[in-house]
Design an enzyme around this catalytic site. Structure first.
Site, short mmCIF file in Angstrom:
data_model
loop_
_atom_site.label_atom_id
_atom_site.label_comp_id
_atom_site.label_asym_id
_atom_site.label_seq_id
_atom_site.Cartn_x
_atom_site.Cartn_y
_atom_site.Cartn_z
N GLU A 1 -4.15 -5.65 -12.24
CA GLU A 1 -3.14 -5.62 -13.32
C GLU A 1 -1.72 -5.73 -12.77
OE1 GLU A 1 -4.63 -3.01 -12.12
OE2 GLU A 1 -3.19 -1.35 -12.00
N HIS B 1 -5.72 -3.39 -7.51
CA HIS B 1 -5.06 -3.29 -8.81
C HIS B 1 -4.71 -4.67 -9.33
CE1 HIS B 1 -4.51 1.06 -9.45
NE2 HIS B 1 -4.47 1.15 -8.12
N CYS C 1 -9.76 0.61 -9.42
CA CYS C 1 -9.36 1.64 -8.46
C CYS C 1 -10.14 2.94 -8.71
CB CYS C 1 -7.84 1.84 -8.48
SG CYS C 1 -7.26 2.70 -7.00
#
Ligand code: MN
Length: 243
Positions: free
Chosen positions: A216, A214, A110
């Protein structure tokens, strides 16, 4: 000597309960640890100290967060651009440049993708809704872990090899994106409205994957794309073999 795969994870500072604290979302460190890496959170320190920190480290992870100061890519701020975090901008740009020079395996997420682009001379769209309008919402509320839009991945890219597909769906939580692409970088994924969703290094000796989404936040989904992304990064860190 046993190789310990320490990776620097960048962070921000924020006033929480009246005290300035160093902060990073736990999702990053959880995803890295699940891939067998040892996350080391580096506070926003002076650029020289940041560069020194990666001399003995196996990898660099540039995390999400604030808008990059537009002055760093020669623009005045758009009305929607957030207040800059000068210390964070300074140390992350220095880390990104040092990682490129030293070819330290780098995962940029990001804001991290935007930092790598600016560090290598690129520019950003500061406000997607007004500068690149489309019917895709790149920053929907309360959908951090939902796959809200598709991305098309270049066939001959590291990303395509990692996920084993040229089209996947991702989450999206960004109001800025890459405009002019920096030196020795190539765009390897875009959303259907043309927004840059992944960058890679054109230097075969520097493993660098930058993603605008994202991953994660997506490691617990039925699709394994994002788990594979962290596993591939861990493989690159181990292959670099620094100890
Ligand atoms: Mn997006």
């Amino acid at each position: 000597m046993t190789f310990a795969p320490f990776v620097i994870v960048t962070s921000t500072t924020e006033i929480i309960r009246g005290v300035s604290r160093v902060r990073v979302n736990e999702a990053y460190t959880n995803a890295l640890a699940a891939a067998g890496l040892i996350p080391v959170i580096l506070p926003p320190v002076h650029a020289a100290l940041a560069v020194a920190s990666i001399a003995d480290i196996a990898g660099l992870v540039l995390t999400g967060g604030e808008d990059v100061d537009p002055a760093l890519f020669g623009q005045s701020p758009h009305p929607t651009t957030g207040a800059p975090h000068a210390a964070r901008d300074g140390y992350e740009l220095a880390l990104a440049r040092a990682a490129a020079e030293q070819r330290i395996p780098t995962l940029a997420i990001c804001r991290g993708a935007q930092v790598v682009n600016v560090a290598l001379g690129g520019t950003l769209f500061q406000d997607i809704p007004s500068q690149q309008p489309s019917n895709i919402d790149h920053a929907p509320d309360d959908k951090r872990a939902e796959r809200v839009h598709a991305i098309a991945i270049e066939r001959d890219s590291v990303l395509a090899e990692i996920v084993g597909a040229t089209s996947i769906r991702t989450n999206s939580s960004h109001h800025q994106s890459v405009d002019r692409v920096g030196r020795d970088l190539r765009v390897t994924a875009r959303s259907e409205d043309g927004i840059v969703e992944a960058l890679e290094s054109t230097d075969a000796n520097w493993w660098m994957l930058a993603v605008q989404w994202h991953p994660e936040e997506l490691t617990a989904t039925p699709e394994n794309w994002d788990r594979r992304l962290f596993a591939a990064y861990a493989d690159a860190v181990r292959a670099a073999g620094r100890d």
